[in-house]
Design a protein around this motif. Structure first.
Motif, PDB file in Angstrom:
ATOM      1  N   GLY A  84      48.053  39.507  41.640  1.00 37.89           N
ATOM      2  CA  GLY A  84      47.661  39.500  43.042  1.00 37.89           C
ATOM      3  C   GLY A  84      46.258  39.019  43.319  1.00 37.89           C
ATOM      4  O   GLY A  84      45.927  38.726  44.455  1.00 37.89           O
ATOM      5  N   VAL A  85      45.398  38.937  42.285  1.00 33.83           N
ATOM      6  CA  VAL A  85      44.019  38.475  42.478  1.00 33.83           C
ATOM      7  C   VAL A  85      43.717  37.394  41.441  1.00 33.83           C
ATOM      8  O   VAL A  85      44.050  37.544  40.265  1.00 33.83           O
ATOM      9  CB  VAL A  85      43.014  39.642  42.323  1.00 33.83           C
ATOM     10  CG1 VAL A  85      41.587  39.144  42.503  1.00 33.83           C
ATOM     11  CG2 VAL A  85      43.309  40.742  43.330  1.00 33.83           C
ATOM     12  N   ALA A  86      43.084  36.314  41.872  1.00 33.08           N
ATOM     13  CA  ALA A  86      42.749  35.199  40.981  1.00 33.08           C
ATOM     14  C   ALA A  86      41.555  35.567  40.109  1.00 33.08           C
ATOM     15  O   ALA A  86      40.448  35.730  40.605  1.00 33.08           O
ATOM     16  CB  ALA A  86      42.442  33.956  41.804  1.00 33.08           C
ATOM     17  N   LYS A  87      41.793  35.712  38.822  1.00 34.71           N
ATOM     18  CA  LYS A  87      40.757  36.025  37.830  1.00 34.71           C
ATOM     19  C   LYS A  87      40.885  35.034  36.676  1.00 34.71           C
ATOM     20  O   LYS A  87      41.963  34.497  36.455  1.00 34.71           O
ATOM     21  CB  LYS A  87      40.946  37.449  37.282  1.00 34.71           C
ATOM     22  CG  LYS A  87      40.805  38.546  38.301  1.00 34.71           C
ATOM     23  CD  LYS A  87      39.364  38.811  38.586  1.00 34.71           C
ATOM     24  CE  LYS A  87      39.178  40.017  39.495  1.00 34.71           C
ATOM     25  NZ  LYS A  87      37.853  40.054  40.056  1.00 34.71           N
ATOM     26  N   PRO A  88      39.799  34.809  35.926  1.00 31.53           N
ATOM     27  CA  PRO A  88      39.947  33.973  34.726  1.00 31.53           C
ATOM     28  C   PRO A  88      41.014  34.574  33.821  1.00 31.53           C
ATOM     29  O   PRO A  88      41.048  35.785  33.603  1.00 31.53           O
ATOM     30  CB  PRO A  88      38.563  34.048  34.065  1.00 31.53           C
ATOM     31  CG  PRO A  88      37.635  34.344  35.198  1.00 31.53           C
ATOM     32  CD  PRO A  88      38.417  35.237  36.116  1.00 31.53           C
TER      33      PRO A  88
END
Length: 162
Positions: A84-88
């Motif tokens: 749900g969240v863009a992270k590396p």
């Protein structure tokens, strides 16, 4: 502000790259020996073995410097476990403003995605920076190389599973 870019790596990728660096450093004497053997063959201007060994040495030294810098600035972390969240380390599905189709890619360094078949975008690229920490459904804008801007919507973010 430093010009040094932090590179996000999983522990596996860090270990793999560290192993490559150690192996290259350990092989330095063998390359030097090749150069010395070729040098003893005589005229260096027409000595293909000598020039090939010197070329190999240059490539190895360049890769050693690249790996040393990469590992020096690496931030080692685990692949994100939350969706749900863009992270590396996330696989992102995005839709660009002017297209109906979605695109899927890994938000990571090239070294991180070197063994996968997914396209890889760096978190420090314009697209990567724009999407970093975006939540699903959120639209962001980023600057294109020609100076224009592009709007992109994060459709889905899920942990990379390799």
């Amino acid at each position: 502000m430093s010009d040094t870019q932090v590179t996000w790596l999983t522990q596996d990728a860090y270990d793999r790259l560290k192993g490559e660096l150690d192996e290259l450093v350990a092989n330095r004497p063998a390359i030097a020996a090749k150069i010395n053997e070729a040098r003893e063959e005589g005229d260096l201007r027409e000595n293909g073995g000598y020039h090939a060994a010197r070329e190999e040495q240059g490539q190895v030294e360049s890769r050693i410097r690249q790996l040393q810098e990469l590992l020096r600035t690496a931030k080692v972390g685990d692949v994100p476990t939350q969706s749900g969240v863009a992270k590396p380390g996330s696989v992102l599905t995005v839709r660009f403003d002017d297209e109906d189709e979605t695109e899927k890619f890994l938000l990571a360094t090239r070294e991180e995605g070197a063994h996968g078949d997914l396209e890889v975008y760096s978190p420090s690229s314009p697209l990567g920076q724009a999407l970093l920490d975006a939540e699903e459904g959120e639209a962001r804008e980023y600057e294109l190389p020609n100076g224009g801007t592009m709007k992109v919507t994060l459709v889905k973010a899920e942990p990379y599973t390799g």
